[in-house]
Scaffold this motif. Structure first.
Motif, PDB file in Angstrom:
ATOM      1  N   TRP A  42      61.010 -32.708  46.314  1.00 11.55           N
ATOM      2  CA  TRP A  42      61.532 -33.072  47.629  1.00 11.55           C
ATOM      3  C   TRP A  42      62.346 -34.356  47.579  1.00 11.55           C
ATOM      4  CZ3 TRP A  42      60.008 -37.969  48.163  1.00 11.55           C
ATOM      5  CH2 TRP A  42      58.862 -38.360  47.450  1.00 11.55           C
ATOM      6  N   ARG A  43      62.412 -35.015  46.398  1.00 10.56           N
ATOM      7  CA  ARG A  43      62.848 -36.408  46.341  1.00 10.56           C
ATOM      8  C   ARG A  43      64.311 -36.626  46.728  1.00 10.56           C
ATOM      9  NH1 ARG A  43      60.662 -37.496  40.403  1.00 10.56           N
ATOM     10  NH2 ARG A  43      61.385 -35.342  40.298  1.00 10.56           N
ATOM     11  N   GLN A  44      65.151 -35.624  46.610  1.00  8.85           N
ATOM     12  CA  GLN A  44      66.566 -35.780  46.950  1.00  8.85           C
ATOM     13  C   GLN A  44      66.876 -35.347  48.379  1.00  8.85           C
ATOM     14  OE1 GLN A  44      68.406 -37.375  44.694  1.00  8.85           O
ATOM     15  NE2 GLN A  44      66.534 -37.390  43.463  1.00  8.85           N
ATOM     16  N   LEU A  45      65.847 -35.098  49.173  1.00 10.17           N
ATOM     17  CA  LEU A  45      66.074 -34.590  50.523  1.00 10.17           C
ATOM     18  C   LEU A  45      66.373 -35.734  51.484  1.00 10.17           C
ATOM     19  CD1 LEU A  45      63.185 -31.964  50.773  1.00 10.17           C
ATOM     20  CD2 LEU A  45      65.571 -31.588  50.141  1.00 10.17           C
ATOM     21  N   SER A  46      67.461 -35.620  52.212  1.00 11.33           N
ATOM     22  CA  SER A  46      67.785 -36.584  53.257  1.00 11.33           C
ATOM     23  C   SER A  46      67.066 -36.171  54.536  1.00 11.33           C
ATOM     24  CB  SER A  46      69.297 -36.595  53.493  1.00 11.33           C
ATOM     25  OG  SER A  46      69.680 -35.471  54.265  1.00 11.33           O
ATOM     26  N   PRO A  47      67.110 -37.004  55.592  1.00 10.77           N
ATOM     27  CA  PRO A  47      66.464 -36.610  56.855  1.00 10.77           C
ATOM     28  C   PRO A  47      67.025 -35.334  57.463  1.00 10.77           C
ATOM     29  CG  PRO A  47      66.941 -38.961  56.839  1.00 10.77           C
ATOM     30  CD  PRO A  47      67.615 -38.389  55.638  1.00 10.77           C
ATOM     31  N   PHE A  48      68.169 -34.864  56.956  1.00 15.31           N
ATOM     32  CA  PHE A  48      68.825 -33.696  57.550  1.00 15.31           C
ATOM     33  C   PHE A  48      68.713 -32.442  56.680  1.00 15.31           C
ATOM     34  CE2 PHE A  48      71.136 -37.626  58.510  1.00 15.31           C
ATOM     35  CZ  PHE A  48      70.866 -37.717  59.875  1.00 15.31           C
ATOM     36  N   HIS A  49      67.974 -32.538  55.565  1.00 12.08           N
ATOM     37  CA  HIS A  49      67.950 -31.405  54.634  1.00 12.08           C
ATOM     38  C   HIS A  49      66.535 -31.006  54.226  1.00 12.08           C
ATOM     39  CE1 HIS A  49      72.064 -33.151  54.021  1.00 12.08           C
ATOM     40  NE2 HIS A  49      72.363 -31.872  54.196  1.00 12.08           N
ATOM     41  N   ILE A  50      65.556 -31.183  55.114  1.00 16.86           N
ATOM     42  CA  ILE A  50      64.189 -30.798  54.804  1.00 16.86           C
ATOM     43  C   ILE A  50      64.081 -29.291  54.567  1.00 16.86           C
ATOM     44  CG2 ILE A  50      63.503 -30.496  57.220  1.00 16.86           C
ATOM     45  CD1 ILE A  50      61.300 -31.934  54.375  1.00 16.86           C
ATOM     46  N   SER A  51      65.011 -28.524  55.148  1.00  9.24           N
ATOM     47  CA  SER A  51      64.961 -27.063  55.024  1.00  9.24           C
ATOM     48  C   SER A  51      65.076 -26.623  53.566  1.00  9.24           C
ATOM     49  CB  SER A  51      66.063 -26.406  55.853  1.00  9.24           C
ATOM     50  OG  SER A  51      67.339 -26.835  55.418  1.00  9.24           O
ATOM     51  N   ARG A  52      65.749 -27.426  52.727  1.00  6.61           N
ATOM     52  CA  ARG A  52      65.884 -27.062  51.314  1.00  6.61           C
ATOM     53  C   ARG A  52      64.523 -27.105  50.611  1.00  6.61           C
ATOM     54  NH1 ARG A  52      71.213 -30.810  49.881  1.00  6.61           N
ATOM     55  NH2 ARG A  52      72.635 -29.811  51.371  1.00  6.61           N
ATOM     56  N   GLY A  53      63.726 -28.105  50.935  1.00  5.20           N
ATOM     57  CA  GLY A  53      62.389 -28.182  50.362  1.00  5.20           C
ATOM     58  C   GLY A  53      61.484 -27.083  50.883  1.00  5.20           C
ATOM     59  N   ILE A  54      61.587 -26.800  52.181  1.00  7.53           N
ATOM     60  CA  ILE A  54      60.778 -25.740  52.786  1.00  7.53           C
ATOM     61  C   ILE A  54      61.077 -24.394  52.134  1.00  7.53           C
ATOM     62  CG2 ILE A  54      60.381 -24.435  54.916  1.00  7.53           C
ATOM     63  CD1 ILE A  54      60.849 -27.057  56.448  1.00  7.53           C
ATOM     64  N   GLU A  55      62.350 -24.158  51.868  1.00  4.94           N
ATOM     65  CA  GLU A  55      62.739 -22.901  51.224  1.00  4.94           C
ATOM     66  C   GLU A  55      62.080 -22.757  49.857  1.00  4.94           C
ATOM     67  OE1 GLU A  55      66.822 -20.586  49.765  1.00  4.94           O
ATOM     68  OE2 GLU A  55      66.920 -22.620  50.591  1.00  4.94           O
ATOM     69  N   GLY A  56      61.970 -23.875  49.118  1.00  6.61           N
ATOM     70  CA  GLY A  56      61.327 -23.825  47.806  1.00  6.61           C
ATOM     71  C   GLY A  56      59.855 -23.466  47.896  1.00  6.61           C
ATOM     72  N   VAL A  57      59.167 -23.946  48.925  1.00 10.79           N
ATOM     73  CA  VAL A  57      57.755 -23.602  49.135  1.00 10.79           C
ATOM     74  C   VAL A  57      57.609 -22.135  49.508  1.00 10.79           C
ATOM     75  CG1 VAL A  57      55.712 -24.058  50.552  1.00 10.79           C
ATOM     76  CG2 VAL A  57      57.141 -25.959  49.776  1.00 10.79           C
ATOM     77  N   HIS A  58      58.448 -21.667  50.412  1.00 11.77           N
ATOM     78  CA  HIS A  58      58.366 -20.276  50.853  1.00 11.77           C
ATOM     79  C   HIS A  58      58.677 -19.306  49.717  1.00 11.77           C
ATOM     80  CE1 HIS A  58      58.904 -21.371  55.389  1.00 11.77           C
ATOM     81  NE2 HIS A  58      57.660 -21.513  54.966  1.00 11.77           N
ATOM     82  N   ARG A  59      59.544 -19.703  48.799  1.00 15.31           N
ATOM     83  CA  ARG A  59      59.848 -18.828  47.651  1.00 15.31           C
ATOM     84  C   ARG A  59      58.619 -18.579  46.801  1.00 15.31           C
ATOM     85  NH1 ARG A  59      64.947 -21.538  46.976  1.00 15.31           N
ATOM     86  NH2 ARG A  59      63.963 -22.907  45.433  1.00 15.31           N
ATOM     87  N   GLN A  60      57.681 -19.528  46.805  1.00 16.30           N
ATOM     88  CA  GLN A  60      56.438 -19.359  46.043  1.00 16.30           C
ATOM     89  C   GLN A  60      55.349 -18.673  46.862  1.00 16.30           C
ATOM     90  OE1 GLN A  60      54.883 -22.602  43.694  1.00 16.30           O
ATOM     91  NE2 GLN A  60      56.867 -23.649  43.675  1.00 16.30           N
ATOM     92  N   GLY A  61      55.661 -18.286  48.089  1.00 17.06           N
ATOM     93  CA  GLY A  61      54.664 -17.662  48.940  1.00 17.06           C
ATOM     94  C   GLY A  61      53.784 -18.654  49.668  1.00 17.06           C
ATOM     95  N   GLY A  62      54.172 -19.935  49.663  1.00 18.13           N
ATOM     96  CA  GLY A  62      53.381 -20.960  50.332  1.00 18.13           C
ATOM     97  C   GLY A  62      53.801 -21.184  51.776  1.00 18.13           C
ATOM     98  N   VAL A  63      53.111 -22.101  52.425  1.00 15.97           N
ATOM     99  CA  VAL A  63      53.404 -22.455  53.817  1.00 15.97           C
ATOM    100  C   VAL A  63      53.545 -23.971  53.927  1.00 15.97           C
ATOM    101  CG1 VAL A  63      52.287 -20.453  54.860  1.00 15.97           C
ATOM    102  CG2 VAL A  63      50.944 -22.513  54.404  1.00 15.97           C
ATOM    103  N   VAL A  64      54.227 -24.402  54.996  1.00 19.11           N
ATOM    104  CA  VAL A  64      54.433 -25.830  55.228  1.00 19.11           C
ATOM    105  C   VAL A  64      53.975 -26.192  56.636  1.00 19.11           C
ATOM    106  CG1 VAL A  64      56.375 -25.961  53.631  1.00 19.11           C
ATOM    107  CG2 VAL A  64      56.815 -25.506  56.042  1.00 19.11           C
ATOM    108  N   GLY A  65      53.426 -27.402  56.755  1.00 25.62           N
ATOM    109  CA  GLY A  65      52.989 -27.889  58.061  1.00 25.62           C
ATOM    110  C   GLY A  65      53.325 -29.362  58.218  1.00 25.62           C
ATOM    111  N   ILE A  66      53.824 -29.746  59.382  1.00 22.84           N
ATOM    112  CA  ILE A  66      54.124 -31.152  59.650  1.00 22.84           C
ATOM    113  C   ILE A  66      52.817 -31.886  59.890  1.00 22.84           C
ATOM    114  CG2 ILE A  66      55.244 -32.761  61.230  1.00 22.84           C
ATOM    115  CD1 ILE A  66      57.313 -30.613  61.800  1.00 22.84           C
ATOM    116  N   ALA A  67      52.593 -32.940  59.124  1.00 22.15           N
ATOM    117  CA  ALA A  67      51.360 -33.723  59.241  1.00 22.15           C
ATOM    118  C   ALA A  67      51.546 -34.859  60.247  1.00 22.15           C
ATOM    119  CB  ALA A  67      50.976 -34.295  57.880  1.00 22.15           C
TER     120      ALA A  67
END
Length: 333
Positions: free
Chosen positions: A86-111
């Motif tokens: 996630w380290r290269q993600l700007s405040p406007f590109h979180i979707s790129r990291g989320i896509e990587g999680v979903h590709r593995q069959g995982g889920v994401v949640g805002i803490a």
């Protein structure tokens, strides 16, 4: 056969900033009546190296996870096998990291989206821009111990409600953000997940978070079902009712409470709880339930209702507060 299981979905060990080992965490979670927990150390998965041994020794499920910890917000990722950078993600590109999680069959949640941020807690306040909320699987609307009385959680709960009113189907959970093994005196909350016994713990957790078959409670477990639909099976929490299944907008709604859930790990000051049936139209029904009367069947006109959930109130630790809530049942026209 499916059943409701209590989980803790946000924990840490000394592999990040926690003060406990995985074994310490597992022993404490078991003693609090949890069926399992997710290990979500900050930006590392090394704490999971002893997962299988600890699971077998304690008899508890441990879900693989990681908490992305950035300057712009924290996001819990569950069910991933490989580290997602996630380290290269700007405040406007979180979707790129989320896509990587979903590709593995995982889920994401805002803490803890509205917890006080820097410098008190680096990045704890959520500042990432979400261009498509359908990409986010869930929001941790209750964070910490005795979560219902914390103002930052009230803001998170209001955000969730606003998203539901905008037509976004997103799940809501609790998370203790558990760092230390010290005994607790404040109420501990559980995220209850409706899982199939035969599907395996991790798959069941991920599936429930995706589907919204979730209830959250510091005490007894709230239930919500719509039944006797024409041409459609009973619809429970996280499910969708097709209005075409009914000739009218009159529905039979079952509101219930399971007082045996995590029995012995919480205490109500009064013998009854107030159940509010809440929706995009506000509260549409209110009833009282107790150990003697644990279920109410209501017949209601739900014209214009697009979602509804149960909110459970009572006196807890000398405070009248929301004790728990269900995720919604949705309606399709």
């Amino acid at each position: 056969m499916s059943h409701w299981q209590p989980y803790e979905l946000h924990t840490h060990t000394f592999h990040s900033d926690g003060k406990q080992s995985l074994l310490d965490l597992a022993e404490a979670a078991k003693s609090l009546g949890f069926a399992g927990f997710a290990l979500t150390d900050h930006n590392t998965m090394t704490g999971l190296s002893e997962r299988n041994q600890v699971e077998d020794h304690i008899g508890i499920d441990i879900i693989q996870g990681l908490e992305w910890t950035t300057f712009f917000g924290h996001m819990v990722t569950l069910g991933i096998r490989d580290y997602v950078d996630w380290r290269q993600l700007s405040p406007f590109h979180i979707s790129r990291g989320i896509e990587g999680v979903h590709r593995q069959g995982g889920v994401v949640g805002i803490a803890h989206p509205f917890r006080v941020g820097s410098p008190m807690c680096t990045g704890c306040f959520w500042e990432f821009e979400i261009s498509d909320w359908d990409e986010v699987d869930y929001i941790e609307v209750w964070s910490g111990l005795f979560p219902s009385i914390q103002k930052n959680n009230s803001r998170a709960f209001a955000l969730w409600t606003d998203l539901l009113n905008r037509g976004i189907r997103i799940s809501a959970t609790s998370g203790r953000d558990w760092h230390v093994k010290d005994p607790v005196k404040e109420p501990v909350c559980a995220t209850y997940l409706h899982m199939d016994q035969d599907e395996g713990a991790e798959f069941g957790v991920i599936n429930a978070l995706r589907n919204g078959s979730i209830a959250v409670s510091m005490g007894p477990l709230p239930h919500l079902v719509i039944r006797n639909l024409e041409g459609q099976s009973n619809v429970g929490i996280g499910g969708t009712v097709s209005r075409k299944a009914n000739a009218s907008n009159q529905y039979e709604i079952v509101i219930g409470v399971d007082f045996a859930a995590r029995d012995g790990h919480w205490e109500l000051m009064n013998t009854s709880v107030t159940m509010r049936l809440n929706s995009n139209k506000g509260d549409i029904a209110v009833c009282e339930l107790s150990k003697i009367d644990q279920e109410k069947v209501l017949s209601l006109d739900l014209d214009g209702v697009s979602w509804m959930r149960v909110e459970m109130f009572g006196t807890f630790h000398q405070v009248y507060t929301m004790i728990g809530f269900t995720n919604p049942i949705y309606f399709n026209d």
